[in-house]
Design a protein around this motif. Structure first.
Motif, PDB file in Angstrom:
ATOM      1  N   LYS A 271       0.842  -0.957  -0.047  1.00 56.37           N
ATOM      2  CA  LYS A 271       0.519  -0.319  -0.203  1.00 56.37           C
ATOM      3  C   LYS A 271       0.794   1.455  -0.167  1.00 56.37           C
ATOM      4  O   LYS A 271       2.311   1.005   0.147  1.00 56.37           O
ATOM      5  CB  LYS A 271      -1.126  -0.191   1.441  1.00 56.37           C
ATOM      6  N   ARG A 272       0.313   2.152  -0.310  1.00 59.02           N
ATOM      7  CA  ARG A 272       1.490   3.311  -0.451  1.00 59.02           C
ATOM      8  C   ARG A 272       1.453   4.068   1.049  1.00 59.02           C
ATOM      9  O   ARG A 272       0.393   3.382   2.349  1.00 59.02           O
ATOM     10  CB  ARG A 272      -0.026   4.606  -0.505  1.00 59.02           C
ATOM     11  N   GLU A 297       5.568   3.492  -2.068  1.00 55.83           N
ATOM     12  CA  GLU A 297       4.516   1.532  -2.537  1.00 55.83           C
ATOM     13  C   GLU A 297       5.358   1.366  -0.911  1.00 55.83           C
ATOM     14  O   GLU A 297       6.563   1.291  -1.005  1.00 55.83           O
ATOM     15  CB  GLU A 297       4.560   0.591  -3.120  1.00 55.83           C
TER      16      GLU A 297
END
Length: 416
Positions: A271-272, A297
């Motif tokens: 995920k970011r 990320e």
């Protein structure tokens, strides 16, 4: 060396039983078969790669088979299922970060950072790989060149290419070693390796030397045995060619709240970093994530599950794993680099008293999880991220607190 080391500290000693090679065969006769193999199989391949007869003869002058190497399959025998396995326990992941290893790699690394500042800066300018990361790998692989590397590479690779469980692989590495000698990167007497054939201070296998070794001192040779500048340039070049992202860190130690499941670990669940932050994950010590990292990320890493420090790592962490396929190795390298450059101390999270299981016990748990439909990454007895999160998913599904790490009590519970 680009070794495929496992994630655990101690592995069981497996004693393979062969058809009594020493008793059933005359070693002198096998030596003659080896010499015939060199002349009839290896030499034609080496010649096609530009190796001269002079180089070939010099490489194997006086070389005898090394019968003490592991995984040998002498002519006329077959590897057999181990009759006995000494079930060594694996320890807590925290043992990988023992005081002596951390302090020694950090102390000497700081000296090397000053001594080789120019070479490190040049390598970073060419590849984007920070000097502290190069130092972390250099220190781990060969103690900054201080660890003796004693084996004759031609004896090791010749023996394993002639009679090992992975003969074609080692034969290809042997041909590559001959190409290195032919190019004159180091005199044959200086081409020392590990017991597996890994070369020099960065511990490159020969084929990786041909792909990634670099000239850092301008003499047109990549001498990773005696040249610190070449060693630095080669490590940086390897990481750069494997996708190191300039300007990004390797990762950050974090606090993972109970509301965030440890089953979210893994390089396939990225995920970011801003999204991880929004879920409640914070850097230790109240530090903020760098602004430019928030858009990038990140991946959750919990090498001991809930029983140790946790991290949000970047894609660069997995570039470090391309050097050595161990979470703990990559974590050690990044951590030592940070200690060298930034003066950081130990991880804030404490390693729990976990481990102490036999690999066969972990493998039994893995097989049980596989039967339930979990992907554990193979029942090899090694609790990698797929096994850790599968344990966590099973724990959550059965109403247990998710710890995401194998424990002795799970063996019986999973067998029900």
């Amino acid at each position: 060396m680009l070794r495929a080391l496992c994630c655990l500290i101690a592995l069981p000693l497996v004693v393979l039983s062969f058809a009594a090679p020493a008793a059933a065969q005359n070693k002198a006769a096998v030596q003659k078969q080896f010499e015939t193999w060199l002349d009839q199989t290896v030499w034609p391949q080496a010649q096609r790669k530009g190796v001269s007869r002079q180089t070939f003869r010099a490489a194997f002058n006086g070389v005898q088979l090394n019968w003490d190497l592991p995984d040998l399959v002498p002519p006329g025998t077959k590897p057999q299922t181990p009759k006995r396995q000494r079930q060594a326990e694996f320890g807590s992941p925290g043992k990988y970060f023992n005081r002596g290893s951390l302090d020694g790699a950090t102390r000497v690394g700081r000296t090397m950072m000053k001594r080789h500042a120019t070479a490190l800066a040049q390598a970073e300018a060419r590849t984007g790989v920070p000097g502290r990361i190069v130092l972390g790998i250099w220190g781990r692989e060969s103690g900054y060149g201080q660890v003796p590397i004693k084996h004759d590479v031609f004896q090791v690779l010749g023996t394993k290419g002639f009679m090992s469980t992975r003969a074609p692989y080692f034969t290809a590495e042997l041909i590559a070693a001959l190409q290195i000698a032919q190019a004159g990167h180091a005199p044959s007497g200086a081409m020392k390796s590990s017991w597996a054939g890994a070369l020099g201070q960065p511990q490159f296998m020969p084929t990786n030397f041909l792909k990634y070794a670099a000239d850092g001192d301008g003499d047109r040779h990549a001498d990773i045995w005696r040249s610190e500048a070449d060693t630095i340039a080669s490590i940086a070049n390897y990481l750069g060619k494997h996708g190191w992202q300039k300007g990004r860190d390797w990762g950050f130690e974090v606090t993972v709240p109970a509301s965030v499941s440890c089953t979210l670990e893994g390089p396939d669940q990225g995920k970011r970093i801003s999204d991880w932050q929004a879920m409640g994950i914070t850097r230790i010590g109240g530090k903020a994530f760098p602004a430019h990292e928030l858009r990038g990320e990140g991946f959750l890493l919990m090498p001991a599950g809930r029983n140790g420090p946790a991290f949000i790592v970047t894609p660069n962490f997995y570039v470090l794993k391309d050097y050595n396929m161990s979470d703990l190795y990559a974590l050690f390298v990044g951590h030592v680099g940070d200690r060298i450059q930034y003066g950081m101390g130990d991880f804030s999270g404490k390693w729990g008293a976990v481990g102490g299981l036999y690999r066969s016990d972990v493998a039994q748990m893995q097989r049980a999880l596989e039967e339930m439909g979990h992907d554990v990454g193979g029942a090899d007895g090694l609790p990698g991220f797929k096994t850790r999160r599968s344990i966590g998913r099973w724990q959550e599904a059965t109403g247990r607190p998710a710890t995401c790490f194998p424990e002795a009590s799970m063996k019986a519970a999973l067998s029900r």
